[in-house]
Design a protein around this motif. Structure first.
Motif, mmCIF file in Angstrom:
data_model
loop_
_atom_site.group_PDB
_atom_site.id
_atom_site.type_symbol
_atom_site.label_atom_id
_atom_site.label_comp_id
_atom_site.label_asym_id
_atom_site.label_seq_id
_atom_site.Cartn_x
_atom_site.Cartn_y
_atom_site.Cartn_z
ATOM 1 N N LEU A 195 14.414 -10.076 4.367
ATOM 2 C CA LEU A 195 15.657 -9.440 4.802
ATOM 3 C C LEU A 195 16.520 -9.044 3.602
ATOM 4 C CD1 LEU A 195 16.847 -11.373 7.968
ATOM 5 C CD2 LEU A 195 16.059 -9.023 7.793
ATOM 6 N N GLY A 196 16.521 -9.898 2.574
ATOM 7 C CA GLY A 196 17.243 -9.539 1.359
ATOM 8 C C GLY A 196 16.674 -8.287 0.720
ATOM 9 N N GLY A 197 15.352 -8.188 0.723
ATOM 10 C CA GLY A 197 14.710 -6.998 0.184
ATOM 11 C C GLY A 197 15.024 -5.756 0.983
ATOM 12 N N LEU A 198 15.037 -5.897 2.297
ATOM 13 C CA LEU A 198 15.362 -4.760 3.165
ATOM 14 C C LEU A 198 16.795 -4.295 2.932
ATOM 15 C CD1 LEU A 198 14.650 -2.858 5.475
ATOM 16 C CD2 LEU A 198 15.262 -4.676 7.076
ATOM 17 N N GLY A 199 17.714 -5.261 2.747
ATOM 18 C CA GLY A 199 19.096 -4.903 2.484
ATOM 19 C C GLY A 199 19.250 -4.147 1.178
ATOM 20 N N ALA A 200 18.527 -4.589 0.141
ATOM 21 C CA ALA A 200 18.604 -3.905 -1.155
ATOM 22 C C ALA A 200 18.060 -2.493 -1.055
ATOM 23 C CB ALA A 200 17.821 -4.706 -2.199
ATOM 24 N N ALA A 201 16.958 -2.325 -0.338
ATOM 25 C CA ALA A 201 16.364 -0.996 -0.201
ATOM 26 C C ALA A 201 17.278 -0.061 0.584
ATOM 27 C CB ALA A 201 15.002 -1.104 0.485
ATOM 28 N N SER A 207 0.825 -1.211 0.000
ATOM 29 C CA SER A 207 0.000 0.000 0.000
ATOM 30 C C SER A 207 0.863 1.266 0.000
ATOM 31 C CB SER A 207 -0.938 -0.003 1.218
ATOM 32 O OG SER A 207 -0.208 -0.040 2.433
ATOM 33 N N MET A 208 1.976 1.252 0.713
ATOM 34 C CA MET A 208 2.814 2.452 0.756
ATOM 35 C C MET A 208 3.592 2.652 -0.541
ATOM 36 S SD MET A 208 4.185 2.851 4.671
ATOM 37 C CE MET A 208 4.785 4.500 4.296
ATOM 38 N N PHE A 209 3.970 1.569 -1.195
ATOM 39 C CA PHE A 209 4.605 1.719 -2.503
ATOM 40 C C PHE A 209 3.613 2.306 -3.505
ATOM 41 C CE2 PHE A 209 8.671 0.415 -4.273
ATOM 42 C CZ PHE A 209 9.392 0.172 -3.119
ATOM 43 N N ALA A 210 2.387 1.806 -3.460
ATOM 44 C CA ALA A 210 1.365 2.360 -4.358
ATOM 45 C C ALA A 210 1.143 3.838 -4.064
ATOM 46 C CB ALA A 210 0.060 1.580 -4.196
ATOM 47 N N GLY A 211 1.090 4.193 -2.793
ATOM 48 C CA GLY A 211 0.923 5.594 -2.423
ATOM 49 C C GLY A 211 2.091 6.453 -2.853
ATOM 50 N N ALA A 212 3.306 5.911 -2.735
ATOM 51 C CA ALA A 212 4.493 6.662 -3.147
ATOM 52 C C ALA A 212 4.444 6.974 -4.640
ATOM 53 C CB ALA A 212 5.750 5.871 -2.807
ATOM 54 N N LEU A 213 4.048 5.984 -5.424
ATOM 55 C CA LEU A 213 3.941 6.203 -6.870
ATOM 56 C C LEU A 213 2.853 7.222 -7.181
ATOM 57 C CD1 LEU A 213 4.311 2.524 -8.131
ATOM 58 C CD2 LEU A 213 6.027 4.339 -8.199
ATOM 59 N N TRP A 214 1.747 7.136 -6.470
ATOM 60 C CA TRP A 214 0.642 8.070 -6.679
ATOM 61 C C TRP A 214 1.074 9.502 -6.396
ATOM 62 C CZ3 TRP A 214 -4.170 7.947 -8.666
ATOM 63 C CH2 TRP A 214 -5.037 8.990 -8.344
ATOM 64 N N MET A 215 1.940 9.680 -5.387
ATOM 65 C CA MET A 215 2.402 11.014 -5.011
ATOM 66 C C MET A 215 3.578 11.497 -5.856
ATOM 67 S SD MET A 215 2.046 10.956 -0.818
ATOM 68 C CE MET A 215 3.179 9.584 -0.648
ATOM 69 N N GLY A 216 3.982 10.689 -6.841
ATOM 70 C CA GLY A 216 5.028 11.126 -7.751
ATOM 71 C C GLY A 216 6.432 10.697 -7.381
ATOM 72 N N GLU A 217 6.586 9.910 -6.327
ATOM 73 C CA GLU A 217 7.913 9.437 -5.949
ATOM 74 C C GLU A 217 8.373 8.379 -6.959
ATOM 75 O OE1 GLU A 217 9.719 6.869 -2.296
ATOM 76 O OE2 GLU A 217 8.477 8.591 -1.739
ATOM 77 N N ARG A 218 9.655 8.380 -7.299
ATOM 78 C CA ARG A 218 10.208 7.410 -8.236
ATOM 79 C C ARG A 218 11.328 6.633 -7.548
ATOM 80 N NH1 ARG A 218 6.120 8.116 -9.864
ATOM 81 N NH2 ARG A 218 5.402 9.000 -11.838
ATOM 82 N N PRO A 219 10.988 5.501 -6.936
ATOM 83 C CA PRO A 219 12.000 4.726 -6.212
ATOM 84 C C PRO A 219 13.082 4.210 -7.152
ATOM 85 C CG PRO A 219 9.766 4.014 -5.640
ATOM 86 C CD PRO A 219 9.649 4.899 -6.832
ATOM 87 N N PRO A 220 14.343 4.131 -6.686
ATOM 88 C CA PRO A 220 15.421 3.583 -7.510
ATOM 89 C C PRO A 220 15.238 2.085 -7.725
ATOM 90 C CG PRO A 220 16.197 3.995 -5.286
ATOM 91 C CD PRO A 220 14.821 4.579 -5.362
ATOM 92 N N LEU A 221 15.993 1.559 -8.689
ATOM 93 C CA LEU A 221 15.843 0.152 -9.079
ATOM 94 C C LEU A 221 16.056 -0.794 -7.903
ATOM 95 C CD1 LEU A 221 15.469 -2.040 -11.205
ATOM 96 C CD2 LEU A 221 17.917 -1.845 -11.733
ATOM 97 N N LEU A 222 17.095 -0.535 -7.091
ATOM 98 C CA LEU A 222 17.365 -1.442 -5.973
ATOM 99 C C LEU A 222 16.198 -1.491 -4.990
ATOM 100 C CD1 LEU A 222 21.133 -0.965 -5.031
ATOM 101 C CD2 LEU A 222 19.995 -3.076 -5.708
ATOM 102 N N ARG A 223 15.494 -0.374 -4.827
ATOM 103 C CA ARG A 223 14.356 -0.388 -3.916
ATOM 104 C C ARG A 223 13.196 -1.188 -4.506
ATOM 105 N NH1 ARG A 223 13.354 5.209 -1.455
ATOM 106 N NH2 ARG A 223 15.507 4.809 -0.854
ATOM 107 N N TRP A 224 13.030 -1.120 -5.819
ATOM 108 C CA TRP A 224 12.036 -1.970 -6.468
ATOM 109 C C TRP A 224 12.388 -3.446 -6.265
ATOM 110 C CZ3 TRP A 224 7.388 -0.950 -8.130
ATOM 111 C CH2 TRP A 224 7.063 0.352 -8.528
ATOM 112 N N ILE A 225 13.684 -3.766 -6.415
ATOM 113 C CA ILE A 225 14.110 -5.145 -6.211
ATOM 114 C C ILE A 225 13.836 -5.569 -4.770
ATOM 115 C CG2 ILE A 225 16.131 -6.660 -6.124
ATOM 116 C CD1 ILE A 225 17.286 -5.027 -8.453
ATOM 117 N N GLY A 226 14.121 -4.669 -3.819
ATOM 118 C CA GLY A 226 13.839 -4.971 -2.420
ATOM 119 C C GLY A 226 12.363 -5.225 -2.180
ATOM 120 N N ALA A 227 11.521 -4.400 -2.768
ATOM 121 C CA ALA A 227 10.078 -4.594 -2.625
ATOM 122 C C ALA A 227 9.648 -5.919 -3.234
ATOM 123 C CB ALA A 227 9.339 -3.445 -3.290
#
Length: 289
Positions: free
Chosen positions: A275-281, A108-128
């Motif tokens: 945990l792997g996702g958290l590390g990437a983010a 839900s927070m990733f969806a909200g971030a995108l809605w608000m115009g935030e553009r997460p970097p690739l590693l954060r997408w991989i973490g998610a």
């Protein structure tokens, strides 16, 4: 940076404590088979949180003006989260419940971030992606899969918490805003408890369970959420979402120590993915910093 890290870690520990306290209060086996009262736990948690936050706020400034700024949407999101959270923990272990909760929070927070115009970097997408893969693995059908009804309610709690957290990113007065949400939500929680009691669906709480609800509301929820609202303006929404994926492992440790809950092999696979996702983010955040 150090202050933000300290605030974030304190808040995450409080989130995990809520899972352990709620499960300890609503575990039927620990109550000798008696029916747990999720409605009473929710109401007492919100009421004690509202009382604690109002006291802390009154020590710093007049209470009335601050509470006039209370946001009904935040209060409703808090109520939905707290109610579904308690109901789900009637059938889920502390660690598994936290894993489902914060997997849904992340979505839900990733969806909200995108809605608000935030553009997460690739590693954060991989973490998610790793985090969601862990959640999918945990919920996949099988002998050790958690109950689907309770899992769905916990996912709903996670979505509501995501809304509450996203609204907190614009908070300039975390204590006042958190107090306002609790003060608006608490009477609604008490009303739902009264309805459940009238329908003979609320057997009540014993002294131990009531004390756990007060600890959850006044300390882990009230104070913990105020700390979280203080950290949120310093975090990107997508990073705040992924950071919360550490909570299930903290809750697992608490559940193992205080509740004797043994995690299944399925949990460990899911936890490794998360945990792997958290590390990437986190790596993505450092590179951007």
């Amino acid at each position: 940076m150090i202050r933000t890290l300290g605030l974030t870690l304190t808040a995450l520990a409080a989130f995990a404590a809520n899972s352990v306290l709620c499960r300890a209060a609503l575990d039927a086996s620990a109550l000798g088979g008696a029916a747990p009262d999720a409605a009473a736990f929710t109401a007492l948690r919100l009421l004690s949180g509202a009382a604690m936050l109002s006291l802390l706020l009154a020590l710093r400034a007049p209470l009335g003006p601050a509470l006039k700024r209370a946001q009904p949407v935040s209060a409703l999101a808090l109520l939905a989260y707290a109610g579904l959270f308690s109901l789900a923990y009637l059938d889920l272990d502390a660690g598994i419940g936290a894993l489902i909760l914060f997997g849904a929070v992340q979505t839900s927070m990733f969806a909200g971030a995108l809605w608000m115009g935030e553009r997460p970097p690739l590693l954060r997408w991989i973490g998610a992606g790793f985090g969601l893969a862990g959640l999918a693995w945990l919920a996949a059908p099988g002998a050790s899969a958690p109950p689907p009804g309770a899992s769905l309610m916990m996912a709903g709690a996670g979505a509501a918490w995501g809304v509450y957290s996203l609204r907190g990113r614009g908070s300039s007065r975390p204590l006042a805003d958190t107090a306002g949400a609790f003060v608006l939500a608490a009477p609604l929680g008490a009303a739902l408890w009264a309805v459940a009691w009238a329908l003979d669906a609320a057997p009540g709480l014993g002294g131990r369970e009531a004390a756990l609800a007060v600890a959850s509301g006044a300390l882990a929820s009230g104070c913990g959420y105020a700390v979280w609202y203080a950290a949120l303006p310093r975090l990107e929404a997508s990073m705040a979402a992924v950071a919360q994926l550490a909570v299930p492992l903290i809750a697992l440790a608490g559940g193992a120590v205080w509740l004797g809950e043994a995690p299944s092999p399925r949990f460990w696979v899911a936890a490794a993915l998360i945990l792997g996702g958290l590390g990437a983010a986190t790596l993505a955040a450092r590179r951007r910093g």
